[in-house]
Design a protein around this motif. Structure first.
Motif, short mmCIF file in Angstrom:
data_model
loop_
_atom_site.label_atom_id
_atom_site.label_comp_id
_atom_site.label_asym_id
_atom_site.label_seq_id
_atom_site.Cartn_x
_atom_site.Cartn_y
_atom_site.Cartn_z
N ARG A 283 -8.61 8.06 -48.52
CA ARG A 283 -8.39 8.46 -47.22
C ARG A 283 -6.70 8.26 -46.84
NH1 ARG A 283 -13.42 6.23 -47.46
NH2 ARG A 283 -14.99 6.94 -45.88
N ILE B 87 -11.15 0.05 -41.85
CA ILE B 87 -12.42 -0.11 -40.88
C ILE B 87 -13.14 1.19 -41.10
CG2 ILE B 87 -10.88 -1.54 -39.47
CD1 ILE B 87 -11.07 0.71 -37.46
N SER B 88 -12.71 2.35 -41.59
CA SER B 88 -13.50 3.50 -41.84
C SER B 88 -14.69 3.30 -42.93
CB SER B 88 -12.74 4.69 -42.05
OG SER B 88 -12.29 4.58 -43.36
N THR C 103 -6.45 -5.97 -39.43
CA THR C 103 -7.96 -6.19 -39.39
C THR C 103 -8.53 -7.22 -39.32
OG1 THR C 103 -7.98 -6.31 -41.95
CG2 THR C 103 -7.96 -3.85 -40.97
N GLN D 184 -11.51 3.93 -52.30
CA GLN D 184 -12.19 5.01 -50.98
C GLN D 184 -10.94 4.88 -49.99
OE1 GLN D 184 -16.23 4.89 -49.40
NE2 GLN D 184 -16.60 3.13 -51.00
N THR D 185 -10.30 3.66 -49.89
CA THR D 185 -9.37 3.68 -48.90
C THR D 185 -7.94 4.49 -49.22
OG1 THR D 185 -9.89 1.24 -48.15
CG2 THR D 185 -7.54 2.04 -47.80
N SER E 142 -6.98 1.81 -39.99
CA SER E 142 -7.64 3.07 -39.82
C SER E 142 -8.75 3.37 -41.14
CB SER E 142 -7.34 4.24 -39.12
OG SER E 142 -6.59 3.97 -38.15
N ALA E 143 -8.09 3.21 -42.23
CA ALA E 143 -8.60 3.60 -43.26
C ALA E 143 -9.59 2.37 -43.92
CB ALA E 143 -7.57 3.74 -44.39
N PRO F 17 -17.71 1.95 -44.66
CA PRO F 17 -19.10 1.71 -43.96
C PRO F 17 -19.29 0.26 -44.26
CG PRO F 17 -19.14 3.70 -44.84
CD PRO F 17 -17.95 3.14 -45.24
#
Length: 226
Positions: A148, A116-117, A48, A144-145, A113-114, A119
């Protein structure tokens, strides 16, 4: 004939050998999964970083591992590296290296992916209420990561467990290799041995992978419903 076939499982130590082979599979799988999870999290965070060189290197690694079949990687490490550099690697160590390389790449992409998802406004909201960057990550981003990531990571673990069956081709005496040995030893006396032996191996893999897959599905359903 079928009765004779099923008896091959109970001759001598055949059934015990299958369970011993299964334990070898589980050991290699667990070690590879643990290494992959730790290194994959680090790799995902690195992926990232907004640096073109870092992005290019990590993308190259990811694509190389994804494009190259795991069996070819196994042969490359076990037969290629050992002979080219005179390194003494056992089949088990070679398997852990290969599956860790593969798992790290896959896990890294999942972590990326988790991350950058999430917001951008989640970060901005945290700053707006006076949270430090560390508090934002601990209280907002990481929970939150994890939601996911965990179901996807569990599914990756099941894929790695199933793919370890390839290590029979480099001589590792795991459950599939033991099954092949039993079938070969009974080839003339019990022609239908393959049906029963591979049936038991299928059942053993099912016992390991199905509960793990159900756990991933249940977690994903529960967290998506929150």
């Amino acid at each position: 004939m079928q009765d004779l076939g099923i008896k091959v499982l109970f001759e001598g130590r055949n059934l015990i050998r299958l369970f011993e082979g299964l334990w070898v599979t589980v050991e290699i799988s667990l070690l590879s999964v643990l290494i992959s999870m730790v290194l994959g999290i680090v790799l995902g965070m690195i992926m990232t970083v907004k640096n073109p060189v870092v992005k290019a290197v990590t993308r190259l690694y990811l694509e190389f591992v994804r494009i190259m079949p795991q069996l070819v990687l196994l042969f490359l490490v076990y037969f290629g590296l050992t002979r080219a550099f005179h390194i003494n690697l056992s089949g088990e160590v070679s398997a852990v290296i290969v599956f860790s390389l593969w798992g790290t790449a896959e896990m890294g992409d999942l972590v990326r992916s988790a991350l950058i998802s999430i917001p951008v406004h989640q970060y901005e909201s945290g700053k707006a209420i006076g949270l430090t960057e560390g508090q934002i990550y601990r209280s907002i981003i990481i929970p939150q990561t994890v939601r996911r990531l965990v179901p996807l990571a569990i599914n990756l673990a099941t894929r790695m467990i199933k793919t370890t069956s390839l290590i029979a081709l480099i001589g590792v005496v795991e459950v599939v290799k033991v099954g092949q040995q039993i079938i070969e030893a009974s080839r003339l006396s019990v022609p239908s041995a393959a049906l029963w032996v591979y049936g038991v191996i299928f059942f053993l893999y099912f016992l390991i992978c199905y509960p793990v897959s159900k756990l991933a599905a249940r977690l994903e359903k529960a967290w998506n419903g929150v």
